[in-house]
Structure formats: structure tokens, C-alpha cells
Scaffold this motif. Structure first.
Motif, short mmCIF file in Angstrom:
data_model
loop_
_atom_site.label_atom_id
_atom_site.label_comp_id
_atom_site.label_asym_id
_atom_site.label_seq_id
_atom_site.Cartn_x
_atom_site.Cartn_y
_atom_site.Cartn_z
N VAL A 165 -9.65 -93.46 -32.80
CA VAL A 165 -9.12 -93.85 -34.09
C VAL A 165 -8.86 -92.57 -34.89
CG1 VAL A 165 -9.52 -95.14 -36.21
CG2 VAL A 165 -10.37 -96.04 -34.02
N LEU A 166 -7.60 -92.34 -35.23
CA LEU A 166 -7.24 -91.18 -36.05
C LEU A 166 -7.53 -91.51 -37.50
CD1 LEU A 166 -3.76 -90.46 -34.39
CD2 LEU A 166 -6.01 -89.56 -33.74
N VAL A 167 -8.06 -90.51 -38.24
CA VAL A 167 -8.44 -90.74 -39.63
C VAL A 167 -7.95 -89.61 -40.52
CG1 VAL A 167 -10.49 -92.13 -39.09
CG2 VAL A 167 -10.71 -89.65 -39.28
N ASP A 168 -7.89 -89.90 -41.83
CA ASP A 168 -7.58 -88.84 -42.80
C ASP A 168 -8.88 -88.15 -43.21
OD1 ASP A 168 -8.82 -90.45 -44.76
OD2 ASP A 168 -6.93 -91.08 -45.66
N ASP A 169 -8.78 -87.20 -44.13
CA ASP A 169 -9.96 -86.44 -44.55
C ASP A 169 -11.04 -87.29 -45.19
OD1 ASP A 169 -9.17 -83.97 -43.58
OD2 ASP A 169 -8.09 -83.44 -45.41
N ASP A 170 -10.68 -88.47 -45.67
CA ASP A 170 -11.66 -89.37 -46.28
C ASP A 170 -12.17 -90.41 -45.30
OD1 ASP A 170 -11.54 -88.17 -48.86
OD2 ASP A 170 -9.63 -89.21 -49.22
N VAL A 221 -5.51 -87.03 -26.67
CA VAL A 221 -5.73 -86.57 -28.04
C VAL A 221 -6.35 -85.18 -28.12
CG1 VAL A 221 -8.03 -87.55 -28.47
CG2 VAL A 221 -6.41 -87.39 -30.34
N HIS A 222 -7.16 -84.78 -27.14
CA HIS A 222 -7.83 -83.49 -27.18
C HIS A 222 -6.94 -82.41 -26.56
CE1 HIS A 222 -11.23 -86.34 -27.45
NE2 HIS A 222 -11.67 -85.45 -28.32
N PRO A 277 -5.96 -83.92 -33.55
CA PRO A 277 -6.05 -84.51 -34.89
C PRO A 277 -7.48 -84.99 -35.18
CG PRO A 277 -5.04 -86.05 -33.36
CD PRO A 277 -5.25 -84.77 -32.60
N LEU A 278 -7.80 -85.09 -36.46
CA LEU A 278 -9.10 -85.60 -36.87
C LEU A 278 -9.23 -87.05 -36.41
CD1 LEU A 278 -11.74 -85.09 -38.47
CD2 LEU A 278 -10.53 -85.91 -40.50
N HIS A 279 -10.37 -87.37 -35.78
CA HIS A 279 -10.58 -88.73 -35.28
C HIS A 279 -12.06 -89.08 -35.35
CE1 HIS A 279 -10.93 -86.06 -31.77
NE2 HIS A 279 -11.80 -86.94 -31.28
#
Length: 194
Positions: free
Chosen positions: A11-16, A28-29, A34-36
Motif C-alpha cells: 500500500v503506497l502512502v503519503d507522508d501522513d 516496488v523496491h 515510494p513510501l509504503h
């Protein structure tokens, strides 16, 4: 998040920490991960020892490196405790109980020797087991039950021997007050790093 969701995804997420979408875990790696969402677990048994595992040589990131008991990625709509139980069964062939979150907001970014980036919002949990591990060799090449003090000494004396997230997590847990949830798992955070 339109379209079909791949079975094995992150699951990709934003900074929050808000979900932005999903990506296949196998893709993904890379050099620009991306942040996940992820999680890390430190597994204890009744004698107070904690399980360390050595990542299989076939792992995409940090192959052959010693780390916490196990890690994983929750799937879209899956609660972290459910993902934790799924990964414990898959990677170590065991069940867990008395799961506690000790570092709910842990986040890290690290680059391994091959240039592969880990970039995770990764709550840290502790749990108990009454089972002996039966590790999946594709995930774990070795394991060892150690006293928390031994883990703390290893982090201080040879941090290069451990995954970077385990080093950061042990330091962060050592800063917790003695009255946090980790005490319920039979370990005081201050014992991890003297």
C-alpha cells in the motif's frame, strides 16, 4: 485506486500515512522506492528471549543480514495484526499472541549495497509465541533466540551486522519509558540498549 488490486501488493502512502494506491510487491523496491506501509515484529518467548532471523540470500533487500524476528507489508484493507499473523505463519510457521504496538509512527529510509531502497512507514510491534519456528527457507536462512541485552550489545558494538531498520528500532525502543506496552511482552526497552 481504480483497477484490479494485485494479490501480492504493498500500500503506497503519503507522508501522513494516507493510502495513495497499491503497487505489486515484486516491483516496488528499487532505486526510487515510494513510501509504503510495512511493519516489523520482535517476537518473544516465555523465557524473555527475542528471536533474531537472518534474511535468506534470495531476498531482494539486505540478503543474508541479521534482523528482527520478521517484517511484512499489510495488504489494502488488512489490519496490521492480521498481516502480522499471516507473515508469522508464512515466514516462521508459528502463531503469535499478546501483540503490542511499541513504535506506532516508526519510519525509515535506507539504501542497501546494491542500491535498492527501503522506504517504509513501519509500525514496530512485539508479540509472544509458544511455538518453535519452522522457517520458510526462501525467507529465513538462520535464526537465534537471544537475551534482549545481547541484542542491545550487538546494536552498539556491530550495527553493520544488522539491518538498518533493526538498529534504528532497537535504539528507539530503548528510549521508551519502562511503563510502555513493551513491558507487557516481558521485556523492558531499556534492556535492549544499555
Amino acid at each position: 485506486m481504480a483497477g484490479p488490486v494485485p494479490l501480492d501488493h504493498v500500500v503506497l502512502v503519503d507522508d501522513d500515512g494516507r493510502p495513495l494506491g497499491v503497487a505489486p510487491r515484486g516491483t516496488v523496491h528499487g532505486t526510487d522506492t515510494p513510501l509504503h506501509l510495512a511493519f516489523s515484529c520482535y517476537l518473544f518467548r516465555s523465557d524473555g528471549r527475542v528471536l533474531l532471523t537472518r534474511r535468506a540470500l534470495g531476498k531482494r533487500t539486505w540478503p543474508g543480514v541479521w534482523t528482527n524476528s520478521f517484517c511484512g507489508h499489510p495488504r489494502l484493507g488488512e489490519a496490521v495484526p492480521e498481516a502480522l499473523a499471516r507473515h508469522a505463519a508464512h515466514e516462521l510457521g508459528l502463531t503469535v499472541h499478546d501483540v503490542r504496538v511499541v513504535l506506532p509512527d516508526f519510519r525509515y529510509r535506507a539504501v542497501d549495497a546494491a542500491g535498492v531502497v527501503e522506504n517504509e512507514l513501519c509500525p514496530v510491534l512485539v508479540a509472544l509465541t509458544d511455538d518453535e519456528p519452522a522457517p520458510d527457507p526462501a525467507e529465513v536462512m538462520d535464526l537465534r533466540w537471544v537475551d534482549p541485552e545481547e541484542l542491545g550489545r550487538l546494536v552498539v558494538l556491530a550495527p553493520w551486522a544488522l539491518s538498518p531498520w533493526a538498529v534504528e528500532q532497537v535504539h528507539a525502543m530503548a528510549e521508551l519509558d519502562d511503563d510502555t506496552d513493551d513491558a507487557a511482552a516481558g521485556v523492558h526497552a531499556q534492556e535492549l540498549v544499555g
